[in-house]
Scaffold this motif. Structure first.
Motif, PDB file in Angstrom:
ATOM      1  N   VAL A 184       0.839  -1.209   0.000  1.00  0.00           N
ATOM      2  CA  VAL A 184       0.000   0.000   0.000  1.00  0.00           C
ATOM      3  C   VAL A 184       0.875   1.260   0.000  1.00  0.00           C
ATOM      4  CG1 VAL A 184      -1.819   1.267   1.215  1.00  0.00           C
ATOM      5  CG2 VAL A 184      -1.858  -1.228   1.196  1.00  0.00           C
ATOM      6  N   GLN A 185       2.053   1.176   0.642  1.00  0.00           N
ATOM      7  CA  GLN A 185       2.996   2.320   0.606  1.00  0.00           C
ATOM      8  C   GLN A 185       3.257   2.735  -0.839  1.00  0.00           C
ATOM      9  OE1 GLN A 185       6.749   1.908   2.690  1.00  0.00           O
ATOM     10  NE2 GLN A 185       5.875   0.402   4.112  1.00  0.00           N
ATOM     11  N   ILE A 186       3.576   1.722  -1.669  1.00  0.00           N
ATOM     12  CA  ILE A 186       3.934   2.018  -3.059  1.00  0.00           C
ATOM     13  C   ILE A 186       2.736   2.593  -3.813  1.00  0.00           C
ATOM     14  CG2 ILE A 186       4.872   1.063  -5.219  1.00  0.00           C
ATOM     15  CD1 ILE A 186       6.791   0.982  -2.778  1.00  0.00           C
ATOM     16  N   VAL A 221      -1.751  -3.764  10.333  1.00  0.00           N
ATOM     17  CA  VAL A 221      -2.064  -2.367  10.042  1.00  0.00           C
ATOM     18  C   VAL A 221      -0.744  -1.717   9.644  1.00  0.00           C
ATOM     19  CG1 VAL A 221      -2.944  -0.163  10.866  1.00  0.00           C
ATOM     20  CG2 VAL A 221      -4.001  -2.286  11.656  1.00  0.00           C
ATOM     21  N   GLU A 222      -0.701  -1.272   8.400  1.00  0.00           N
ATOM     22  CA  GLU A 222       0.471  -0.565   7.901  1.00  0.00           C
ATOM     23  C   GLU A 222       0.305   0.906   8.226  1.00  0.00           C
ATOM     24  OE1 GLU A 222       2.608  -2.476   6.263  1.00  0.00           O
ATOM     25  OE2 GLU A 222       4.060  -1.016   5.494  1.00  0.00           O
ATOM     26  N   GLY A 223       1.403   1.559   8.534  1.00  0.00           N
ATOM     27  CA  GLY A 223       1.329   3.004   8.716  1.00  0.00           C
ATOM     28  C   GLY A 223       2.578   3.615   8.121  1.00  0.00           C
ATOM     29  N   PRO A 261      14.046  -5.046   3.844  1.00  0.00           N
ATOM     30  CA  PRO A 261      14.636  -4.523   2.604  1.00  0.00           C
ATOM     31  C   PRO A 261      14.190  -3.096   2.284  1.00  0.00           C
ATOM     32  CG  PRO A 261      13.672  -6.704   2.254  1.00  0.00           C
ATOM     33  CD  PRO A 261      13.247  -6.246   3.616  1.00  0.00           C
ATOM     34  N   PHE A 262      12.998  -2.713   2.771  1.00  0.00           N
ATOM     35  CA  PHE A 262      12.414  -1.424   2.369  1.00  0.00           C
ATOM     36  C   PHE A 262      12.582  -0.327   3.400  1.00  0.00           C
ATOM     37  CE2 PHE A 262       8.991  -3.199   4.866  1.00  0.00           C
ATOM     38  CZ  PHE A 262       8.999  -4.543   4.511  1.00  0.00           C
ATOM     39  N   THR A 263      13.264  -0.607   4.508  1.00  0.00           N
ATOM     40  CA  THR A 263      13.546   0.459   5.481  1.00  0.00           C
ATOM     41  C   THR A 263      15.014   0.414   5.883  1.00  0.00           C
ATOM     42  OG1 THR A 263      12.691  -1.026   7.203  1.00  0.00           O
ATOM     43  CG2 THR A 263      11.233   0.746   6.470  1.00  0.00           C
ATOM     44  N   LEU A 293       5.725  -5.091  16.511  1.00  0.00           N
ATOM     45  CA  LEU A 293       5.696  -4.520  15.157  1.00  0.00           C
ATOM     46  C   LEU A 293       7.089  -4.359  14.573  1.00  0.00           C
ATOM     47  CD1 LEU A 293       6.523  -1.207  15.286  1.00  0.00           C
ATOM     48  CD2 LEU A 293       4.271  -1.090  16.320  1.00  0.00           C
ATOM     49  N   GLY A 294       7.098  -4.220  13.227  1.00  0.00           N
ATOM     50  CA  GLY A 294       8.331  -3.916  12.523  1.00  0.00           C
ATOM     51  C   GLY A 294       8.236  -2.502  11.978  1.00  0.00           C
ATOM     52  N   ALA A 295       9.381  -1.823  11.897  1.00  0.00           N
ATOM     53  CA  ALA A 295       9.342  -0.423  11.465  1.00  0.00           C
ATOM     54  C   ALA A 295      10.704   0.014  10.935  1.00  0.00           C
ATOM     55  CB  ALA A 295       8.938   0.470  12.635  1.00  0.00           C
ATOM     56  N   GLY A 296      10.736   1.223  10.411  1.00  0.00           N
ATOM     57  CA  GLY A 296      12.024   1.773   9.976  1.00  0.00           C
ATOM     58  C   GLY A 296      11.833   3.035   9.162  1.00  0.00           C
ATOM     59  N   MET A 297      12.977   3.638   8.777  1.00  0.00           N
ATOM     60  CA  MET A 297      12.936   4.812   7.904  1.00  0.00           C
ATOM     61  C   MET A 297      12.903   4.294   6.455  1.00  0.00           C
ATOM     62  SD  MET A 297      12.917   7.149  10.118  1.00  0.00           S
ATOM     63  CE  MET A 297      13.013   8.611   9.093  1.00  0.00           C
ATOM     64  N   PHE A 316       8.948   7.499   7.423  1.00  0.00           N
ATOM     65  CA  PHE A 316       9.040   6.236   8.187  1.00  0.00           C
ATOM     66  C   PHE A 316       7.842   5.369   7.863  1.00  0.00           C
ATOM     67  CE2 PHE A 316       7.072   9.142  11.447  1.00  0.00           C
ATOM     68  CZ  PHE A 316       5.859   8.475  11.611  1.00  0.00           C
ATOM     69  N   ALA A 317       7.994   4.063   8.175  1.00  0.00           N
ATOM     70  CA  ALA A 317       6.888   3.126   7.959  1.00  0.00           C
ATOM     71  C   ALA A 317       6.908   2.097   9.076  1.00  0.00           C
ATOM     72  CB  ALA A 317       7.017   2.442   6.600  1.00  0.00           C
ATOM     73  N   PHE A 318       5.748   1.513   9.309  1.00  0.00           N
ATOM     74  CA  PHE A 318       5.679   0.450  10.316  1.00  0.00           C
ATOM     75  C   PHE A 318       4.548  -0.501   9.949  1.00  0.00           C
ATOM     76  CE2 PHE A 318       1.903   2.259  12.169  1.00  0.00           C
ATOM     77  CZ  PHE A 318       2.046   3.624  11.977  1.00  0.00           C
TER      78      PHE A 318
HETATM   79  N1  PHE Z   1       6.051  -5.421   6.223  1.00  0.00           N
HETATM   80  C1  PHE Z   1       6.818  -5.842   7.366  1.00  0.00           C
HETATM   81  C2  PHE Z   1       6.358  -7.240   7.767  1.00  0.00           C
HETATM   82  O1  PHE Z   1       5.396  -7.714   7.319  1.00  0.00           O
HETATM   83  C3  PHE Z   1       6.626  -4.907   8.531  1.00  0.00           C
HETATM   84  C4  PHE Z   1       7.166  -3.536   8.255  1.00  0.00           C
HETATM   85  C5  PHE Z   1       6.352  -2.589   7.735  1.00  0.00           C
HETATM   86  C6  PHE Z   1       8.476  -3.233   8.515  1.00  0.00           C
HETATM   87  C7  PHE Z   1       6.817  -1.308   7.468  1.00  0.00           C
HETATM   88  C8  PHE Z   1       8.972  -1.969   8.273  1.00  0.00           C
HETATM   89  C9  PHE Z   1       8.149  -1.015   7.755  1.00  0.00           C
HETATM   90  O2  PHE Z   1       6.959  -7.877   8.572  1.00  0.00           O
END
Ligand code: PHE
Length: 349
Positions: A184-186, A221-223, A261-263, A293-297, A316-318
């Protein structure tokens, strides 16, 4: 008939009428008596017939008495009928009366599933911070799910063992069930310009063997936030606030370095275990912490795929695991129960 026997019979009828009408208990029996006394061939009618046989000098007096008895019987019939009617009415009323002291029967109300409730709770927290909702498709392409998220061809997540492919032709447009909500980010960045503050709930799919903490379909839930000058500090502040909102202000939050890979940099976020309060227990596997949760820049390479200038924008995304949050908040030892339609469980949460 002579006058004497006529009067005797008339008084007999009058007495019998008084006795029988007093004793009668049903409207049906009362009707039989009415016919017996007042019917066309009843005893009163018969005496009217016989009246003609009397001497003309005696007829008026006898006729008068006969009429009196007739009236008397009529009025007694009517009185008895009313008595019986009102008794019936009374019976009917007491049978139909409602005992208003009885406790009412409560109806079982349906309600939203726990997963839906938690998704809405997460959405509300971010909407409160100014985020917008945006959902994306569950059937994705390789491009949105992996490639544009900077996930190289050789990445293990792309293997047939991990991903449900709809068409496995290896082409750029290969259809698959999204393995996370990150595509959804893309989609959003491709079609809009910053500033972006987006939350996106939905289902994701992975070829996991179901166990206490895995189901092949689960919810995330993506943010993400993209703007000028977004920093790691913003990410930390946002997620700390989120964790405190959802688990309570007393819970501690920590960021552990990780890889996506994306953060870059990437982190996994843990909250202190609410059961042992950090001292170590089975749920947190003696660590005192639980990963949620997973997250990053957002990696500058990702901005390259959507035509954003990484020197101008940062973000940032999580991704939050909804079943994870449900399990921790409601102490559910096996998340598979969330997909079973067990009423006892559904009503208990
Ligand atoms: N998409 C990752 C997962 O499913 C979580 C994530 C989302 C990590 C956004 C970093 C940023 O595990």
């Amino acid at each position: 008939m002579d006058a004497e026997s006529g009067y005797r019979e008339l008084e007999n009828i009058a007495r019998r009428a008084v006795e029988t009408l007093q004793a009668v208990e049903t409207l049906e029996d009362l009707e039989h008596l009415r016919i017996e006394f007042l019917g066309r061939s009843g005893s009163i009618a018969r005496l009217f017939q016989e009246l003609r046989e009397l001497d003309s000098s005696e007829r008026p007096a006898f006729g008068k008495r006969l009429n009196e008895v007739k009236k008397e019987i009529e009025s007694r019939l009517e009185a008895r009928e009313q008595e019986l009617q009102s008794r019936l009415e009374g019976l009917r009323m007491s049978r139909e009366s409602i005992d208003i002291t009885l406790p009412g029967r409560s109806e079982k109300l349906g309600r939203k599933h726990l997963i839906t409730r938690i998704i809405e709770e997460i959405e509300d927290i971010f909407i409160g911070m100014g985020y917008q909702l945006q959902e994306g498709p569950e059937v994705e392409t390789d491009y949105y799910n992996f490639e544009a998220l900077n996930t190289p061809e050789w990445h293990p997540a792309k293997s047939l063992a991990d991903t449900f492919y709809v068409e496995a032709d290896g082409a750029k447009s290969t259809a698959l069930l999204r393995t996370h909500t990150s595509p959804v980010q893309i989609r959003v960045m491709e079609s809009r310009k910053p500033p972006l503050f987006i939350v996106s709930p939905g289902k994701a799919y992975r070829r996991d063997v179901p166990d206490a903490s895995h189901t092949p379909m689960f919810h995330q839930v993506e943010g993400f936030a993209v703007d000028r000058h977004i920093t790691l500090g913003d990410l930390k502040g946002t997620l700390e606030l989120f964790c405190h909102e959802i688990f309570g202000a007393e819970r501690e939050v920590r960021f552990r370095p990780h890889f996506f890979p994306f953060t870059e940099p990437s982190a996994e976020v843990d909250v202190s275990c609410g059961i042992c309060e950090g001292s170590g227990c089975r749920l947190c596997k003696q660590t005192g912490w639980l990963e949620i949760l997973g997250a990053g820049m957002i990696d500058p390479n990702v901005f390259g795929y959507v035509g954003y200038d990484p020197d101008e924008y940062s973000g940032f995304a999580f991704g939050v695991g909804v079943e994870r949050i449900a399990a921790l908040k409601y102490r559910i030892p096996d998340i598979r129960i969330l997909l079973e339609q067990d009423f006892r469980f559904l009503q208990s949460i």
